[in-house]
Design an enzyme around this catalytic site. Structure first.
Site, PDB file in Angstrom:
ATOM      1  N   CYS A   2     -19.954 -64.997   9.296  1.00 25.24           N
ATOM      2  CA  CYS A   2     -21.120 -65.244   8.266  1.00 25.24           C
ATOM      3  C   CYS A   2     -20.667 -66.441   7.506  1.00 25.24           C
ATOM      4  CB  CYS A   2     -21.223 -64.385   7.475  1.00 25.24           C
ATOM      5  SG  CYS A   2     -21.716 -62.612   8.052  1.00 25.24           S
ATOM      6  N   ARG A  27     -20.174 -69.925  12.491  1.00 28.13           N
ATOM      7  CA  ARG A  27     -19.493 -68.764  11.624  1.00 28.13           C
ATOM      8  C   ARG A  27     -20.445 -67.525  12.132  1.00 28.13           C
ATOM      9  NH1 ARG A  27     -15.741 -70.035   7.889  1.00 28.13           N
ATOM     10  NH2 ARG A  27     -15.852 -67.973   7.065  1.00 28.13           N
ATOM     11  N   TRP A  74     -23.174 -63.088  10.977  1.00 26.16           N
ATOM     12  CA  TRP A  74     -22.498 -62.616  12.090  1.00 26.16           C
ATOM     13  C   TRP A  74     -22.857 -60.897  12.077  1.00 26.16           C
ATOM     14  CZ3 TRP A  74     -18.243 -59.809  13.534  1.00 26.16           C
ATOM     15  CH2 TRP A  74     -17.830 -59.635  15.029  1.00 26.16           C
ATOM     16  N   ASN A 100     -19.941 -62.880   2.793  1.00 28.34           N
ATOM     17  CA  ASN A 100     -19.086 -63.134   3.959  1.00 28.34           C
ATOM     18  C   ASN A 100     -18.040 -62.088   3.853  1.00 28.34           C
ATOM     19  OD1 ASN A 100     -17.739 -64.014   6.247  1.00 28.34           O
ATOM     20  ND2 ASN A 100     -16.774 -65.562   4.940  1.00 28.34           N
ATOM     21  N   GLY A 101     -18.051 -61.141   4.947  1.00 30.57           N
ATOM     22  CA  GLY A 101     -16.623 -60.138   4.907  1.00 30.57           C
ATOM     23  C   GLY A 101     -17.109 -58.726   5.054  1.00 30.57           C
ATOM     24  N   GLU A 505      -5.704 -69.403  29.040  1.00 31.37           N
ATOM     25  CA  GLU A 505      -6.592 -70.314  28.196  1.00 31.37           C
ATOM     26  C   GLU A 505      -7.671 -70.834  28.894  1.00 31.37           C
ATOM     27  OE1 GLU A 505      -7.077 -70.770  25.045  1.00 31.37           O
ATOM     28  OE2 GLU A 505      -8.149 -72.637  24.947  1.00 31.37           O
ATOM     29  N   LYS A 509     -11.571 -69.895  27.776  1.00 28.41           N
ATOM     30  CA  LYS A 509     -12.674 -70.738  27.780  1.00 28.41           C
ATOM     31  C   LYS A 509     -13.599 -70.519  28.580  1.00 28.41           C
ATOM     32  CE  LYS A 509     -11.666 -72.174  24.906  1.00 28.41           C
ATOM     33  NZ  LYS A 509     -10.699 -72.156  24.136  1.00 28.41           N
ATOM     34  N   GLU A 512     -15.735 -67.137  27.624  1.00 26.02           N
ATOM     35  CA  GLU A 512     -16.402 -67.203  26.193  1.00 26.02           C
ATOM     36  C   GLU A 512     -17.720 -68.365  26.196  1.00 26.02           C
ATOM     37  OE1 GLU A 512     -13.187 -69.928  23.722  1.00 26.02           O
ATOM     38  OE2 GLU A 512     -14.134 -68.263  22.456  1.00 26.02           O
ATOM     39  N   HIS A 528       0.444 -58.346  43.247  1.00 25.47           N
ATOM     40  CA  HIS A 528       0.802 -57.050  43.020  1.00 25.47           C
ATOM     41  C   HIS A 528      -0.452 -56.363  42.242  1.00 25.47           C
ATOM     42  CE1 HIS A 528       4.864 -57.671  43.262  1.00 25.47           C
ATOM     43  NE2 HIS A 528       4.925 -59.062  42.641  1.00 25.47           N
ATOM     44  N   LYS A 627     -16.640 -68.833  14.936  1.00 24.50           N
ATOM     45  CA  LYS A 627     -15.433 -69.565  14.698  1.00 24.50           C
ATOM     46  C   LYS A 627     -14.456 -69.252  14.227  1.00 24.50           C
ATOM     47  CE  LYS A 627     -13.667 -73.821  15.769  1.00 24.50           C
ATOM     48  NZ  LYS A 627     -13.192 -73.856  17.089  1.00 24.50           N
TER      49      LYS A 627
HETATM   50  C1  AGP Z   1     -11.025 -69.764  20.813  1.00 19.74           C
HETATM   51  O1  AGP Z   1     -11.655 -70.610  21.762  1.00 19.74           O
HETATM   52  C2  AGP Z   1     -11.638 -68.717  20.254  1.00 19.74           C
HETATM   53  N1  AGP Z   1     -12.859 -68.874  19.760  1.00 19.74           N
HETATM   54  C3  AGP Z   1     -11.006 -67.741  19.658  1.00 19.74           C
HETATM   55  O2  AGP Z   1      -9.837 -66.947  20.436  1.00 19.74           O
HETATM   56  C4  AGP Z   1      -9.807 -68.314  18.219  1.00 19.74           C
HETATM   57  O3  AGP Z   1      -8.995 -68.911  19.223  1.00 19.74           O
HETATM   58  C5  AGP Z   1      -9.323 -67.159  17.813  1.00 19.74           C
HETATM   59  O4  AGP Z   1     -10.388 -66.423  17.240  1.00 19.74           O
HETATM   60  C6  AGP Z   1      -8.276 -67.404  16.734  1.00 19.74           C
HETATM   61  O5  AGP Z   1      -8.997 -68.230  15.788  1.00 19.74           O
HETATM   62  P1  AGP Z   1      -7.900 -69.162  14.921  1.00 19.74           P
HETATM   63  O6  AGP Z   1      -6.830 -69.974  15.633  1.00 19.74           O
HETATM   64  O7  AGP Z   1      -8.643 -69.647  13.714  1.00 19.74           O
HETATM   65  O8  AGP Z   1      -7.041 -68.028  14.096  1.00 19.74           O
END
Ligand code: AGP
Length: 632
Positions: A2, A27, A74, A100-101, A505, A509, A512, A528, A627
């Protein structure tokens, strides 16, 4: 998650709130809303879905005002419907609150307020806050204290003292046209200082179009913003004094600058990020010698001396960077290292070890799980024999974030603001931080020869030009290649050794932003288990499969090929055999293997980006994600 914004000043507020929310939409983007005060009335406008829906409604909204708050959501408590969108109001609709929270004790508070006759109109945790403030205001108005200070500030102060959880809030009232109150406990809140006008927001990108003079609210602090200035207060009531600082950002940094998406812009910014990190943290003209450390991390000896063990806490992409970090810290500096998912560590912490360094890795510096794990570890250390000797380091792109309050030292990754929800350039910057930290420790502990340190450093210096070459030669090719995979349903990413985290990674990517199922595996593990998936799918003759693979996994690639999988190889340019093995090649310059992750990740970022873009998806704001994950 948020985003919240607020403004008090001399300009019409709605466009300022909207532009702030646009910068915070990363956010959360389930719903949005604003509330303003004018002519002693509170006006509120909310819309389900993306901010553009609110923007449409705003076009026919005629409520000029000089004071207001806004929110982009969010969803945590209550579906993303308009009645759950912020701002939330008290029963008389004289107060509006954005949050927010998460308010952890909202159930008890809600029951208590309902018993007193308060009617709730949403399923959110936030709605208890305006009711609590209204209740406090009623009590204060009947007391002698009237006229001795801001009633609204005092009512908010009393209300936040009843809240448990992590939150940042902004509050306005129809009867208080000259003030905006904000409060923070473990969720970010920054105040912007203008000339006769003041701003607040969850994050600085929302402010920099208006001011670069900012002050970050600390935990358990409130602030009262008026057109005459800002006062700070602790939750216990005492006044706090702190000066604002000046950001070295400029508004252009939060624009797309001609790129179709922020993600693509940020992928292209990676050579510059590496240059900035090297410039900041390494000596440019190092003459190999044990009398002069080529690394300029300037970490105090107390943090690095006699280290026997390192533990790292992180989530998501930061966790992947930490896995590369583990490899480097162990293989270059010889220090046993474990990497914990922060969200798991909290429920099964390892036994404390002497001479241990704990590193928190978080680009945002606000990830709730990472902060909570670090906080717990600090508490455990404080109660143990290690006590004050415990060592904590943070690796972050936001040195002003909440992380700063939990660690004694920070390595600032200098990637610049990242807007795309999928981390790219901040991942690269985190990797660089680990390379330099491992080299620094290797130098101090003399676990590598000076010559080898020089070689790796030289390899790092070549990276910006090499990545530029990859971007230049592959952008168009990957865009065309991506057409082959827009309907692919499953991807498996394979990598070995230091490139295994890059496989993880690459898979993260892709899933997501493109919503395609993807998994990362150490290449040797394919036989395996995952190979069974290949047989089954191949026998059905339905979906196509893609297999991005890394150097030194050619035999595993052959096994996949024998089962009809489509293969994409990310390999050094001079691997002759690769051209015969893979259906498509994404070549990277042949470099020292220890440096290769910094190159192999780039084609994978491009591939994910182009597949998602071709599928017509919202690359920068993928569904259900945010984010900064500021809830546990
Ligand atoms: C990254 O592409 C993601 N959106 C997510 O996994 C992110 O890396 C994770 O939420 C951790 O965020 P931070 O590095 O701000 O702690």
């Amino acid at each position: 998650m948020c985003g919240i914004v607020g403004y008090i000043g001399t300009q019409d507020v709605s466009s300022i709130l909207l532009s702030g929310l646009q910068k915070l939409e990363y956010r959360g983007y389930d719903s949005a809303g604003i509330a303003t005060v004018s002519a002693s009335e509170l006006h509120c406008l909310r819309a389900k879905g993306k901010l553009s829906n609110l923007e449409e409604k705003l076009a026919s909204w005629d409520n000029p005002s000089l004071l207001g708050i806004g929110h982009t959501r969010w969803a945590t408590h209550g579906k993303p419907e308009e009645h759950n969108a912020h701002p939330h109001r008290d029963a008389q609709e004289r107060l509006a609150v954005v949050q927010n929270g998460i308010i952890e004790n909202y159930r008890e508070l809600r029951a208590e307020l309902q018993d007193k006759g308060y009617i709730f109109r949403s399923e959110t945790d936030t709605e208890v806050i305006p009711h609590l403030i209204a209740e406090q205001l009623t009590a204060l108005q009947g007391q002698e204290s009237k006229g001795k200070g801001s009633l609204l500030l005092e009512a908010v102060r009393q209300a936040v003292n009843r809240l448990q959880g992590a939150f940042a809030i902004a509050v306005i009232g129809a009867d208080y046209p000259d003030e905006l109150i904000v409060a923070r406990k473990q969720a970010p809140l920054v105040i912007g200082f203008g000339d006769g006008e003041y701003f607040c927001a969850s994050d600085t990108p929302a402010l920099i179009a208006y001011t670069r003079t900012v002050l970050t609210l600390d935990n358990h602090e409130l602030a009262r913003l008026t057109r005459g200035g800002v006062t700070l207060h602790h939750f216990d009531g005492h006044a706090v004094r702190r000066s604002p600082r000046t950001l070295n950002w400029n508004p252009v940094m939060v624009e797309k600058q001609g790129f179709k998406h922020f993600m693509l812009k940020e992928i292209n910014e990676q050579p510059g990020v590496i240059r900035a990190v090297l410039e900041t943290y390494t000596a440019q003209d190092w003459q190999p010698s044990y009398n002069s450390n080529p690394m300029r991390l300037n970490l105090p000896a107390a943090l690095t001396q006699d280290l026997e063990h390192i533990q790292i806490m992180a989530c998501g992409t930061s966790w992947h960077a930490s896995l590369v970090g583990k490899y480097l810290l162990e293989q270059l500096a010889g220090i046993p290292t474990v990497v914990h998912y922060a969200s798991e560590f909290r429920y099964a912490p390892s036994p404390l070890q002497a001479n241990s360094l704990t590193i928190g890795v978080t680009q945002s510096g606000e990830t709730a799980d990472t902060l909570a794990a670090l906080e717990m570890e600090k508490h455990r250390c404080a109660q143990s024999a290690q006590g004050k000797h415990a060592r904590f380091l943070g690796i972050t792109n936001r040195p002003e974030s909440s992380l700063a309050g939990l660690v004694s030292e920070i390595i600032d990754t200098h990637a610049g603001i990242e807007i795309g929800v999928a981390a790219t350039k901040t991942f690269m910057a985190q990797l660089m931080a680990f390379y330099l930290l491992a080299l620094d420790l290797a130098y101090q502990r003399q676990t590598l020869s000076l010559e080898r340190i020089g070689e790796i450093l030289e390899g790092l210096r070549q990276l910006p030009a090499q990545i530029e070459q990859i971007l230049e030669s592959q952008e168009r090719y990957v865009e065309v290649l991506a057409h082959n995979f827009v309907d692919t349903t499953d991807f498996i990413f394979l990598g070995r050794g230091i490139n295994f985290p890059i496989a993880l990674e690459g898979a993260l990517k892709l899933k997501e932003i493109s919503y395609i199922h993807a998994e990362g595996y150490p290449a040797g593990e394919m036989k395996h288990g995952p190979i069974a998936l290949l047989d089954r799918q191949g026998a059905c003759g339905c979906d196509r499969h893609a297999w991005p693979v890394f150097e030194k996994v050619l035999s595993n690639a052959q096994e996949a090929r024998a089962r009809d999988a489509q293969l994409i190889g990310v390999t050094p340019m001079d691997e002759q055999e690769a051209t015969e093995t893979f259906d498509a090649l994404l070549p990277v310059p042949a470099v020292d293997e220890v440096i290769s992750p910094l190159l192999t990740v780039v084609p994978l970022q491009l591939l994910s980006y182009h597949i998602a873009a071709l599928r017509g998806l919202d690359v920068d704001q993928p569904r259900n994600l945010a984010k900064s994950v500021t809830v546990e």
